[in-house]
Structures are given as C-alpha cells and as structure tokens.
Design a protein around this motif. Structure first.
Motif, short mmCIF file in Angstrom:
data_model
loop_
_atom_site.label_atom_id
_atom_site.label_comp_id
_atom_site.label_asym_id
_atom_site.label_seq_id
_atom_site.Cartn_x
_atom_site.Cartn_y
_atom_site.Cartn_z
N ALA A 1 8.39 -6.95 3.81
CA ALA A 1 7.52 -7.55 2.42
C ALA A 1 8.39 -6.89 1.06
O ALA A 1 8.39 -7.81 0.79
N ARG A 2 8.84 -5.84 1.84
CA ARG A 2 9.62 -5.59 0.36
C ARG A 2 11.02 -5.56 0.07
O ARG A 2 11.61 -6.37 -0.53
N GLU A 3 11.50 -6.02 1.25
CA GLU A 3 12.64 -7.01 1.26
C GLU A 3 12.72 -8.48 1.04
O GLU A 3 13.12 -8.83 0.39
N PRO B 1 0.50 -1.17 -0.03
CA PRO B 1 0.22 0.17 0.35
C PRO B 1 1.09 1.35 -0.43
O PRO B 1 -0.16 2.54 -0.33
N ALA B 2 2.25 0.47 0.27
CA ALA B 2 2.86 2.55 -0.13
C ALA B 2 4.48 2.22 -0.49
O ALA B 2 4.81 0.89 -0.26
N PRO B 3 4.98 3.09 -0.48
CA PRO B 3 6.68 2.75 -1.10
C PRO B 3 7.34 2.51 0.06
O PRO B 3 8.88 2.92 0.09
N TRP B 4 6.90 2.24 1.17
CA TRP B 4 8.34 2.23 2.45
C TRP B 4 9.08 1.43 2.55
O TRP B 4 8.94 0.55 2.14
N ARG B 5 10.28 1.76 3.18
CA ARG B 5 11.06 0.45 3.30
C ARG B 5 11.73 0.71 5.25
O ARG B 5 11.50 1.68 5.37
N LEU B 6 12.32 -0.35 4.50
CA LEU B 6 12.52 -0.65 6.53
C LEU B 6 13.45 0.54 6.90
O LEU B 6 13.70 0.48 8.04
N ALA B 7 14.47 1.34 6.32
CA ALA B 7 15.53 1.82 6.56
C ALA B 7 14.89 3.64 6.30
O ALA B 7 15.46 4.01 7.22
N ASP B 8 13.74 3.26 6.05
CA ASP B 8 13.31 5.05 6.31
C ASP B 8 12.44 5.06 8.01
O ASP B 8 11.91 6.13 7.97
#
Ligand code: ADP
Ligand code: MG
Length: 274
Positions: free
Chosen positions: A131-133, A77-84
């Motif tokens: 999920a992105r990772e 639902p969003a372009p979030w990354r763990l690094a953020d």
C-alpha cells in the motif's frame, strides 16, 4: 542574500518576480528565489537552467505535500515498508511474487490480491508495504479491516448514507481490506463487502484482502450465505493473485526460540541488568 540586485531597475524586477510567485502561490519557489539567483550568478547559469532550478524546488515541495496527503488518507496502521520484510524469516513467502507485486503492474490490470495464511506470518506487513509503494507511486490508497468496513457500512445504512459509503470504498485505486475472517461476518456485513468488491471489480480497481481462511472454506466462513461468499470469491479470483503464506509465525518466534532452548537444556536468560 549575498548578491543583492545591483541596480534600481533590477531591484524592481526582483520585487515583481517575488510578487508573481506569491500571487501564483508558488510559496517554496518564492522562498528559494534568493538562493537560486545567487547560485545562478555564481555558476553563470543561463535563463533555462535558472528557471529549471527554481521550478524544481516548487515541484519537489508540491510532490512531497501530495504524498503526505495521500499517506494521511491511506490510514496505514504501521510505517512498515516492503524492504523491511525479512524473507529468510519467512520461507513460506514467494519472494519473486512479492517483487512482481511491488512493480504495481497489478494495479494497471485491476488485479486483486489475496494474502492467505495463519496469524503472525506477515500478511498485514506485506499489505502495508504494498500500500505504501502504491501511495508513493502516486496512487490513492485506503487501508481498512473487514470488521471496520462492516461496521461503517452498517452505520451508513442506518443513517441513509449507504450510496455515499459505497462511493467512498469504490474510489481508491487500491483498497486493502485486512483480517477478513478473524471475526464472523454477519449477513449484512458480508453483503456490504460483496458490494464493495463487486463495484471495484466492475471499475477495474484492485482490492487486496488478507485472510486466515483458506479458499476452500470461504463458502461456509462468511455470513450465512454461501452464495454471497462464492460470488465474492469469483470476483476476487477472476483477475486475482493468491499468495499463500504458511510459514512460521513471526510473532511467536521469540517464544519458539525460548522453547527450543529449553528443550536443548540451555536456559534463555533475560538481558543482564547493568
Ligand atoms: P499477520 O498479519 O499475518 O498476522 P503481521 O504482518 O501483523 O502478521 O506480522 C506480525 C508481526 O511480525 C509484525 O510486527 C510484523 O512486522 C512482524 N513480521 C512478520 N513477518 C515478518 C518478516 N518476515 N520480517 C520482518 N517482520 C515480520
Ligand atoms: Mg494481520
């Protein structure tokens, strides 16, 4: 192309090479061929190095296309990354535990992950980041909310597609089910969710659930059937990692800053217009 083939037979070989690449649908390698040949000549590269460079172009492009496909399928639902994720803003999160999860070892173990905490503490952001990772590491991932999963299962049951729906939710290597407990679950929704979790548990596939309901309250919070809730929790916790997040709400931060400033007698002014 700066270095054209030098002889008639070299030109013919070059054309055959191009058509081999086209026939094999190595589109990116075909496109990169003149450039790679130029560089190979300029740097006096041997056959092995030249071939490696040409195929590396194709491999990189295919990997990129596959990742794009996995991310499209994942419905994040969003372009979030763990690094953020700002750990200093959320002292309630165990940073070492999130780093361990980011290694994705939990997927190999088929372990489940439960993010539990009140609204606004970053549960969805962390779930999306993980999920992105996983998608970037090559895994099939699917993100949904508990409400959406329940609605789709109900519709599938009415339309005689229940088994297909269950296969769909069983498929991904990581299923994220966000916002469990935000809305009350009807008995059929709780049963659907239980079946999804149980099937995935039996297959050794990981499910990541975010919820605002503490474990102690599960028996009464989901559906009318405490036994289904207990069975669900049993599957989730048997190979599970529970991450409790009970720090301040990130969403309410600006409101809190304002309130504190007001209490201290200093007004927070909106940005001055130019
Ligand atoms: P929850 O799912 O727990 O309700 P979210 O993950 O949706 O909370 O977070 C709410 C908003 O605050 C989102 O925009 C998210 O990106 C942001 N946010 C929350 N925690 C952090 C954090 N520690 N660092 C950066 N942004 C955060
Ligand atoms: Mg959320």
């Amino acid at each position: 192309m700066s270095e054209l083939p030098r002889t008639q037979s070299e030109a013919e070989t070059y054309q055959r090479l191009r058509s081999h690449l086209a026939f094999l649908k190595l589109i990116d390698a075909a496109e990169a061929l003149p450039r790679v040949l130029d560089r190979a000549r300029a740097d006096k590269l041997g056959m092995i190095d030249g071939l490696e460079q040409l195929l590396a172009v194709e491999v990189t492009a295919v990997e990129q296309r596959k990742l794009t496909g996995r991310l499209r399928f994942a419905c994040l639902p969003a372009p979030w990354r763990l690094a953020d994720f700002d750990y200093s803003a959320q002292p309630g999160v165990d940073q070492a535990l999130i780093r361990e999860l980011a290694t994705l070892r939990f997927l190999d173990e088929g372990a489940n992950v439960l993010f539990i905490g009140p609204p606004g503490v970053g549960k969805t952001m962390l779930a999306v980041g993980l999920a992105r990772e996983a998608a970037e590491a090559g895994h099939r991932v699917y993100f949904t909310t508990a409400a959406d999963l329940a609605a789709r299962c109900r519709k599938a049951a009415l339309e005689g597609r229940w088994a297909t729906m269950m296969r769909f939710y069983a498929g991904p290597r990581l299923l994220v089910c966000d916002e469990l407990g935000y809305q009350p679950l009807a008995a059929d929704a709780a049963a659907a969710l239980f079946q999804v979790i149980n099937t995935r548990y039996a297959n050794g596939s990981s499910t990541l659930i975010t919820t605002n309901v503490g474990i102690g309250a599960w028996a009464t919070a989901f559906g009318d059937d405490p036994i289904v809730a207990a069975a669900m929790l049993d599957r989730l916790l048997h190979r599970g990692v529970v991450v409790g997040i009970d720090g301040p709400s990130y969403r309410l931060r600006s409101h809190q800053a304002r309130a504190e400033a007001l209490r201290a007698g200093t007004e927070v002014r909106p940005h001055a217009s130019r």
